[in-house]
Write a protein that holds these residues in place. Structure first.
Motif, PDB file in Angstrom:
ATOM      1  N   LYS A   4       0.832  -1.206   0.000  1.00  0.00           N
ATOM      2  CA  LYS A   4       0.000   0.000   0.000  1.00  0.00           C
ATOM      3  C   LYS A   4       0.870   1.260   0.000  1.00  0.00           C
ATOM      4  CE  LYS A   4      -3.615   2.400   2.537  1.00  0.00           C
ATOM      5  NZ  LYS A   4      -4.383   2.464   3.757  1.00  0.00           N
ATOM      6  N   GLU A   8       0.954   4.238  -2.740  1.00  0.00           N
ATOM      7  CA  GLU A   8       0.735   5.635  -2.351  1.00  0.00           C
ATOM      8  C   GLU A   8       1.851   6.545  -2.885  1.00  0.00           C
ATOM      9  OE1 GLU A   8       0.295   5.391   1.892  1.00  0.00           O
ATOM     10  OE2 GLU A   8      -1.875   5.102   1.750  1.00  0.00           O
ATOM     11  N   VAL A  13      -3.217   4.632  -4.936  1.00  0.00           N
ATOM     12  CA  VAL A  13      -4.235   4.143  -4.001  1.00  0.00           C
ATOM     13  C   VAL A  13      -5.566   4.853  -4.240  1.00  0.00           C
ATOM     14  CG1 VAL A  13      -4.905   3.967  -1.581  1.00  0.00           C
ATOM     15  CG2 VAL A  13      -2.582   3.402  -2.261  1.00  0.00           C
ATOM     16  N   ASP A  14      -5.524   6.164  -4.378  1.00  0.00           N
ATOM     17  CA  ASP A  14      -6.763   6.909  -4.622  1.00  0.00           C
ATOM     18  C   ASP A  14      -7.382   6.527  -5.964  1.00  0.00           C
ATOM     19  OD1 ASP A  14      -6.591   8.229  -2.194  1.00  0.00           O
ATOM     20  OD2 ASP A  14      -5.389   9.869  -3.025  1.00  0.00           O
ATOM     21  N   LEU A  16      -7.094   3.654  -7.468  1.00  0.00           N
ATOM     22  CA  LEU A  16      -7.673   2.313  -7.330  1.00  0.00           C
ATOM     23  C   LEU A  16      -9.002   2.348  -6.582  1.00  0.00           C
ATOM     24  CD1 LEU A  16      -4.535   0.119  -6.608  1.00  0.00           C
ATOM     25  CD2 LEU A  16      -6.000   0.056  -8.615  1.00  0.00           C
ATOM     26  N   ARG A  17      -9.109   3.228  -5.612  1.00  0.00           N
ATOM     27  CA  ARG A  17     -10.384   3.353  -4.883  1.00  0.00           C
ATOM     28  C   ARG A  17     -11.481   3.858  -5.815  1.00  0.00           C
ATOM     29  NH1 ARG A  17      -7.446   5.696   0.172  1.00  0.00           N
ATOM     30  NH2 ARG A  17      -7.179   3.793   1.363  1.00  0.00           N
ATOM     31  N   ILE A  18     -11.144   4.822  -6.675  1.00  0.00           N
ATOM     32  CA  ILE A  18     -12.134   5.405  -7.579  1.00  0.00           C
ATOM     33  C   ILE A  18     -12.473   4.441  -8.721  1.00  0.00           C
ATOM     34  CG2 ILE A  18     -12.547   7.291  -9.222  1.00  0.00           C
ATOM     35  CD1 ILE A  18     -10.668   9.000  -7.428  1.00  0.00           C
ATOM     36  N   HIS A  19     -11.451   3.802  -9.297  1.00  0.00           N
ATOM     37  CA  HIS A  19     -11.634   2.934 -10.472  1.00  0.00           C
ATOM     38  C   HIS A  19     -11.302   1.481 -10.142  1.00  0.00           C
ATOM     39  CE1 HIS A  19     -12.043   6.555 -12.882  1.00  0.00           C
ATOM     40  NE2 HIS A  19     -10.921   7.007 -12.344  1.00  0.00           N
ATOM     41  N   HIS A  20     -11.824   0.975  -9.061  1.00  0.00           N
ATOM     42  CA  HIS A  20     -11.503  -0.375  -8.602  1.00  0.00           C
ATOM     43  C   HIS A  20     -11.880  -1.452  -9.614  1.00  0.00           C
ATOM     44  CE1 HIS A  20     -15.728  -1.143  -7.617  1.00  0.00           C
ATOM     45  NE2 HIS A  20     -15.735   0.130  -7.230  1.00  0.00           N
ATOM     46  N   GLU A  24     -10.056  -5.184 -10.994  1.00  0.00           N
ATOM     47  CA  GLU A  24     -10.739  -6.208 -10.210  1.00  0.00           C
ATOM     48  C   GLU A  24     -10.347  -7.612 -10.657  1.00  0.00           C
ATOM     49  OE1 GLU A  24     -15.263  -7.085  -8.654  1.00  0.00           O
ATOM     50  OE2 GLU A  24     -14.950  -5.738 -10.327  1.00  0.00           O
TER      51      GLU A  24
END
Length: 116
Positions: A4, A8, A13-14, A16-20, A24
């Motif tokens: 992680k 970062e 990280v951000d 991946l959170r938005i476009h997970h 996938e």
């Protein structure tokens, strides 16, 4: 945690959170059965005899054997990894005048040897 922190560093990280859903498939395990076409595409024949020769012939295995079991015997995995294998798996054929009468495999070097 280190993974992680590494992500970062590049601000991933951000993202991946938005476009997970974009990645996938990398983190999810699929339970679809292995297809013969996938197994055929995975292994590269490495010592085929000349086309038309008596040594080049087709063999058919026990139909009760699953493709996942064949892959597990050859590589130690019953499914093709999402990211692929680290090296090209090889398929070698053992002839009657050779040293073995039974299939053998080397799961470290990803070689499946089949008697003809």
């Amino acid at each position: 945690m280190e993974f992680k922190e590494g992500l970062e560093t590049f601000g991933l990280v951000d993202l991946l959170r938005i476009h997970h859903e974009a990645l996938e498939w990398v983190f999810r395990d699929t339970f679809e059965p292995l297809l013969a076409s996938q197994l055929e595409a995975t292994f590269k024949p490495s010592n085929l005899s000349e086309p038309g020769s008596n040594r080049r012939r087709h063999t058919y295995g026990d139909t009760s054997l699953t493709l996942g079991a064949v892959l597990a015997f050859a590589t130690g995995l019953d499914r093709i990894p999402t990211v692929g294998f680290p090296t090209q798996p090889l398929l070698e054929f053992l002839h009657e005048d050779g040293p073995a009468l039974f299939p053998t495999a080397n799961t470290c070097s990803l070689v499946l040897r089949l008697p003809v």
